[in-house]
Design an enzyme around this catalytic site. Structure first.
Site, PDB file in Angstrom:
ATOM      1  N   ASP A  41       9.479 -28.566  18.590  1.00  0.00           N
ATOM      2  CA  ASP A  41       9.257 -29.993  18.372  1.00  0.00           C
ATOM      3  C   ASP A  41       9.281 -30.832  19.644  1.00  0.00           C
ATOM      4  OD1 ASP A  41      11.895 -29.919  19.092  1.00  0.00           O
ATOM      5  OD2 ASP A  41      12.679 -30.666  17.189  1.00  0.00           O
ATOM      6  N   HIS A  97      24.507 -33.041  29.737  1.00  0.00           N
ATOM      7  CA  HIS A  97      23.050 -33.038  29.925  1.00  0.00           C
ATOM      8  C   HIS A  97      22.702 -33.972  31.093  1.00  0.00           C
ATOM      9  CE1 HIS A  97      18.787 -33.619  29.090  1.00  0.00           C
ATOM     10  NE2 HIS A  97      18.831 -32.690  28.164  1.00  0.00           N
ATOM     11  N   GLU A 102      11.033 -36.000  17.893  1.00  0.00           N
ATOM     12  CA  GLU A 102      10.778 -34.591  17.573  1.00  0.00           C
ATOM     13  C   GLU A 102      10.193 -34.378  16.180  1.00  0.00           C
ATOM     14  OE1 GLU A 102      13.594 -35.699  19.000  1.00  0.00           O
ATOM     15  OE2 GLU A 102      13.720 -34.662  20.921  1.00  0.00           O
ATOM     16  N   GLU A 116       8.684 -21.483  15.186  1.00  0.00           N
ATOM     17  CA  GLU A 116       9.682 -22.406  14.625  1.00  0.00           C
ATOM     18  C   GLU A 116       8.978 -23.573  13.921  1.00  0.00           C
ATOM     19  OE1 GLU A 116      13.787 -23.313  16.597  1.00  0.00           O
ATOM     20  OE2 GLU A 116      12.814 -25.261  16.393  1.00  0.00           O
ATOM     21  N   HIS A 145      22.638 -34.797  23.512  1.00  0.00           N
ATOM     22  CA  HIS A 145      21.514 -35.301  24.305  1.00  0.00           C
ATOM     23  C   HIS A 145      20.495 -36.130  23.516  1.00  0.00           C
ATOM     24  CE1 HIS A 145      18.486 -32.658  22.526  1.00  0.00           C
ATOM     25  NE2 HIS A 145      19.411 -31.728  22.486  1.00  0.00           N
ATOM     26  N   ARG A 190      17.945 -38.588  21.777  1.00  0.00           N
ATOM     27  CA  ARG A 190      17.458 -39.941  22.086  1.00  0.00           C
ATOM     28  C   ARG A 190      17.958 -40.982  21.092  1.00  0.00           C
ATOM     29  NH1 ARG A 190      13.566 -37.519  25.172  1.00  0.00           N
ATOM     30  NH2 ARG A 190      12.573 -38.870  26.701  1.00  0.00           N
TER      31      ARG A 190
HETATM   32  C1  UD1 Z   1      13.991 -32.785  25.667  1.00  0.00           C
HETATM   33  C2  UD1 Z   1      13.187 -32.760  24.356  1.00  0.00           C
HETATM   34  C3  UD1 Z   1      14.113 -32.531  23.176  1.00  0.00           C
HETATM   35  C4  UD1 Z   1      14.987 -31.313  23.387  1.00  0.00           C
HETATM   36  C5  UD1 Z   1      15.743 -31.455  24.693  1.00  0.00           C
HETATM   37  C6  UD1 Z   1      16.574 -30.249  24.963  1.00  0.00           C
HETATM   38  C7  UD1 Z   1      11.205 -34.204  24.042  1.00  0.00           C
HETATM   39  C8  UD1 Z   1      10.729 -35.573  23.773  1.00  0.00           C
HETATM   40  N1  UD1 Z   1      12.541 -34.070  24.169  1.00  0.00           N
HETATM   41  O1  UD1 Z   1      14.815 -33.937  25.645  1.00  0.00           O
HETATM   42  O2  UD1 Z   1      13.333 -32.368  22.006  1.00  0.00           O
HETATM   43  O3  UD1 Z   1      15.896 -31.221  22.310  1.00  0.00           O
HETATM   44  O4  UD1 Z   1      14.782 -31.610  25.752  1.00  0.00           O
HETATM   45  O5  UD1 Z   1      17.508 -30.460  25.989  1.00  0.00           O
HETATM   46  O6  UD1 Z   1      10.427 -33.288  24.174  1.00  0.00           O
HETATM   47  N2  UD1 Z   1      16.774 -33.635  33.514  1.00  0.00           N
HETATM   48  C9  UD1 Z   1      17.109 -33.077  34.732  1.00  0.00           C
HETATM   49  N3  UD1 Z   1      17.026 -31.703  34.861  1.00  0.00           N
HETATM   50  C10 UD1 Z   1      16.643 -30.877  33.864  1.00  0.00           C
HETATM   51  C11 UD1 Z   1      16.316 -31.456  32.617  1.00  0.00           C
HETATM   52  C12 UD1 Z   1      16.387 -32.842  32.457  1.00  0.00           C
HETATM   53  O7  UD1 Z   1      17.457 -33.767  35.663  1.00  0.00           O
HETATM   54  O8  UD1 Z   1      16.581 -29.651  34.050  1.00  0.00           O
HETATM   55  C13 UD1 Z   1      16.849 -35.128  33.355  1.00  0.00           C
HETATM   56  C14 UD1 Z   1      15.683 -35.828  34.055  1.00  0.00           C
HETATM   57  O9  UD1 Z   1      16.140 -37.043  34.570  1.00  0.00           O
HETATM   58  C15 UD1 Z   1      14.720 -36.075  32.903  1.00  0.00           C
HETATM   59  C16 UD1 Z   1      15.701 -36.385  31.783  1.00  0.00           C
HETATM   60  O10 UD1 Z   1      16.765 -35.467  31.974  1.00  0.00           O
HETATM   61  O11 UD1 Z   1      13.827 -37.137  33.175  1.00  0.00           O
HETATM   62  C17 UD1 Z   1      15.169 -36.313  30.395  1.00  0.00           C
HETATM   63  O12 UD1 Z   1      14.472 -35.096  30.118  1.00  0.00           O
HETATM   64  P1  UD1 Z   1      13.453 -35.062  28.856  1.00  0.00           P
HETATM   65  O13 UD1 Z   1      12.855 -33.701  28.750  1.00  0.00           O
HETATM   66  O14 UD1 Z   1      12.536 -36.206  28.934  1.00  0.00           O
HETATM   67  O15 UD1 Z   1      14.394 -35.373  27.616  1.00  0.00           O
HETATM   68  P2  UD1 Z   1      15.523 -34.518  26.931  1.00  0.00           P
HETATM   69  O16 UD1 Z   1      16.516 -35.488  26.395  1.00  0.00           O
HETATM   70  O17 UD1 Z   1      15.989 -33.454  27.849  1.00  0.00           O
HETATM   71  N1  UDP Z   2      22.760 -24.282  26.194  1.00  0.00           N
HETATM   72  C1  UDP Z   2      22.921 -23.720  27.467  1.00  0.00           C
HETATM   73  N2  UDP Z   2      23.751 -24.368  28.355  1.00  0.00           N
HETATM   74  C2  UDP Z   2      24.418 -25.521  28.050  1.00  0.00           C
HETATM   75  C3  UDP Z   2      24.204 -26.084  26.767  1.00  0.00           C
HETATM   76  C4  UDP Z   2      23.363 -25.450  25.869  1.00  0.00           C
HETATM   77  O1  UDP Z   2      22.354 -22.683  27.774  1.00  0.00           O
HETATM   78  O2  UDP Z   2      25.151 -26.030  28.904  1.00  0.00           O
HETATM   79  C5  UDP Z   2      21.834 -23.598  25.252  1.00  0.00           C
HETATM   80  C6  UDP Z   2      22.338 -23.401  23.844  1.00  0.00           C
HETATM   81  O3  UDP Z   2      22.964 -22.145  23.700  1.00  0.00           O
HETATM   82  C7  UDP Z   2      21.070 -23.483  23.007  1.00  0.00           C
HETATM   83  C8  UDP Z   2      20.183 -24.420  23.798  1.00  0.00           C
HETATM   84  O4  UDP Z   2      20.705 -24.455  25.113  1.00  0.00           O
HETATM   85  O5  UDP Z   2      20.402 -22.237  22.900  1.00  0.00           O
HETATM   86  C9  UDP Z   2      20.156 -25.779  23.186  1.00  0.00           C
HETATM   87  O6  UDP Z   2      19.553 -26.688  24.055  1.00  0.00           O
HETATM   88  P1  UDP Z   2      19.622 -28.259  23.832  1.00  0.00           P
HETATM   89  O7  UDP Z   2      20.875 -28.615  23.120  1.00  0.00           O
HETATM   90  O8  UDP Z   2      19.374 -28.865  25.170  1.00  0.00           O
HETATM   91  O9  UDP Z   2      18.342 -28.558  22.943  1.00  0.00           O
HETATM   92  P2  UDP Z   2      18.028 -28.516  21.378  1.00  0.00           P
HETATM   93  O10 UDP Z   2      18.377 -27.161  20.870  1.00  0.00           O
HETATM   94  O11 UDP Z   2      18.826 -29.605  20.738  1.00  0.00           O
HETATM   95  O12 UDP Z   2      16.568 -28.812  21.310  1.00  0.00           O
END
Ligand code: UD1
Ligand code: UDP
Length: 376
Positions: free
Chosen positions: A97, A250, A133, A119, A217, A219
């Site tokens: 998603d 996060h 999502e 999924e 994490h 939104r």
């Molecule tokens: C994204 C996905 C969400 C998923 C989540 C898992 C969308 C809209 N959101 O949300 O569905 O559940 O990932 O974690 O697709 N950042 C870093 N380093 C990283 C990753 C993120 O610095 O490795 C920071 C950056 O500032 C980035 C921000 O996090 O701009 C947000 O990342 P983004 O992918 O937009 O949103 P998530 O909340 O991570």
């Molecule tokens: N996870 C990880 N390190 C962390 C936190 C989570 O490897 O510090 C793993 C966790 O086991 C799971 C996945 O990341 O498999 C979940 O990711 P996240 O919560 O970012 O996204 P979501 O599943 O909500 O989309």
């Protein structure tokens, strides 16, 4: 030889697609398989690629600090245009998603390349939660030719939306394949939280200390929701002296800023960097209670037999709710404090190891489906 392109961009997609990449690569007599990462996440994606030993063939490298949904959608859509033109796959596989998945499916649709949705079929039918999502998953489903659903409930959702039964494949969730692969590798290599902060290891090893593992994490919780989460954690830490809260934060600034502001000086709250997958699994196994808003953690934790409290008002993963292994607490301060306190009390021991999400053979079923399809 059929060309398969697997595309993903965030940590959870990478974890859930990694075993599928491995399985397709094993079947090199049938498939030429390439991997494209959008790098919607960067560091958290790279941690997963390293653990599963995957080197992407294409890397769009789109992540920017503070990116918004327009940035991700536009950059993935235009980046994927060139990748698809270059590789010309027979099928594109996306996961779940995320905006990476939705925009990739759209890019493939524009070039009339069929999409497989891993999924598929999870629904809340509430476009505000999870946001964005729920819509990403619904729209990806509308474009998909193959729908790989984790559970029969997910299949029923798609049937009720008019998806043809012959295009739906009940496989289980690939996260269970990833989890089993990881726990095996941890055992084989005798790894035990190798990169985890020493203070965290100390509290996990101390039998007089109870531990709660936290991730968050979403939104829809930005702002008020995160302030509530922090207030609840602070209260718990202050009222339970033998409690340690372990919280890999996060890196999104909308998460990191409030969490650091409200929690950084509380001695029994351990704010740490996101853990690599093997260390996270290790900590999840060692902790007493999991408090999370994560989709993936909701699916993994029932296999580990501990209570999981989910900081959301609704979930698209209702099977474990019905099975009693997870419970929704929203972002309500009192509810979070009360339910954690309940599970901390020694008389409320919790044991459950039933996992409704899979048996670790999902990727085998997915690859067999493609073999059958392309052979017929
Ligand atoms: C994204 C996905 C969400 C998923 C989540 C898992 C969308 C809209 N959101 O949300 O569905 O559940 O990932 O974690 O697709 N950042 C870093 N380093 C990283 C990753 C993120 O610095 O490795 C920071 C950056 O500032 C980035 C921000 O996090 O701009 C947000 O990342 P983004 O992918 O937009 O949103 P998530 O909340 O991570
Ligand atoms: N996870 C990880 N390190 C962390 C936190 C989570 O490897 O510090 C793993 C966790 O086991 C799971 C996945 O990341 O498999 C979940 O990711 P996240 O919560 O970012 O996204 P979501 O599943 O909500 O989309």
């Amino acid at each position: 030889m059929k060309k398969i392109l697997l595309v993903f961009g965030t940590r959870p997609e990478a974890i859930k697609m990694a075993p599928l990449v491995k399985k397709f690569k094993e079947e090199s007599a049938f498939f030429d398989c390439k991997v494209c990462v959008t790098a919607q996440h960067r560091e958290m994606l790279d941690q997963v690629l390293q653990w599963f030993e995957i080197s992407p063939d294409y890397d769009l490298n789109i992540m920017r600090p503070g990116q918004d949904l327009y940035d991700i959608t536009a950059n993935v859509l235009s980046g994927m245009k060139d990748v698809l033109k270059d590789y010309q796959p027979d099928a594109v596989l996306v996961h779940g998603d995320t905006t990476t998945s939705f925009a990739t499916a759209l890019a493939a649709f524009y070039q009339q390349i069929p999409v497989g949705h891993i999924e598929a079929g999870l629904r809340t039918y509430n476009l505000d939660a999870p946001f964005p999502e729920e819509l990403n998953r619904q729209l990806t489903g509308r474009m998909a030719r193959w729908h790989f659903v984790p559970t029969s409930l997910n299949r029923d959702n798609l049937l009720s939306e008019g998806v043809k039964e012959q295009n739906i494949y009940l496989t289980g969730n690939t996260v269970i394949d990833a989890l089993y692969w990881t726990t095996d590798k941890i055992k084989r290599q005798s790894l035990s939280g190798g990169n985890v902060d020493q203070n965290v290891i100390t509290v996990l090893n101390d039998p007089s200390i109870q531990t709660v593992l936290v991730t968050a994490h979403r939104r829809e919780s930005f702002g008020h929701g995160f302030v509530n989460i922090c207030e609840a954690l602070a209260k718990l830490a202050q009222t339970h002296k033998n409690l340690a809260i372990i919280y890999p934060v996060h890196p999104n600034p909308k998460v990191k800023e409030p969490v650091e502001k409200y929690l950084k000086d509380i001695p029994n709250i351990h704010l740490i960097e996101p853990l690599n997958y093997q260390d996270f699994v290790f900590v999840m196994e060692a902790a007493d209670i999991v408090l999370t808003d994560s989709g993936g953690v909701q699916e993994e934790a029932p296999s580990l037999g501990k209570p999981v409290l989910v900081m959301r008002d609704v979930t698209e993963r209702v099977e474990a709710l019905e099975g009693g292994t997870v419970e929704l607490v929203g972002t309500d301060v009192k509810k979070i404090v009360d339910r954690i306190s309940h599970y901390l009390a020694p008389e409320n021991n919790f044991i459950s190891k039933v996992n409704p999400y899979g048996d670790g053979k999902a990727v085998q079923r997915i690859v067999e489906t493609f073999k059958g399809y392309f052979n017929s």
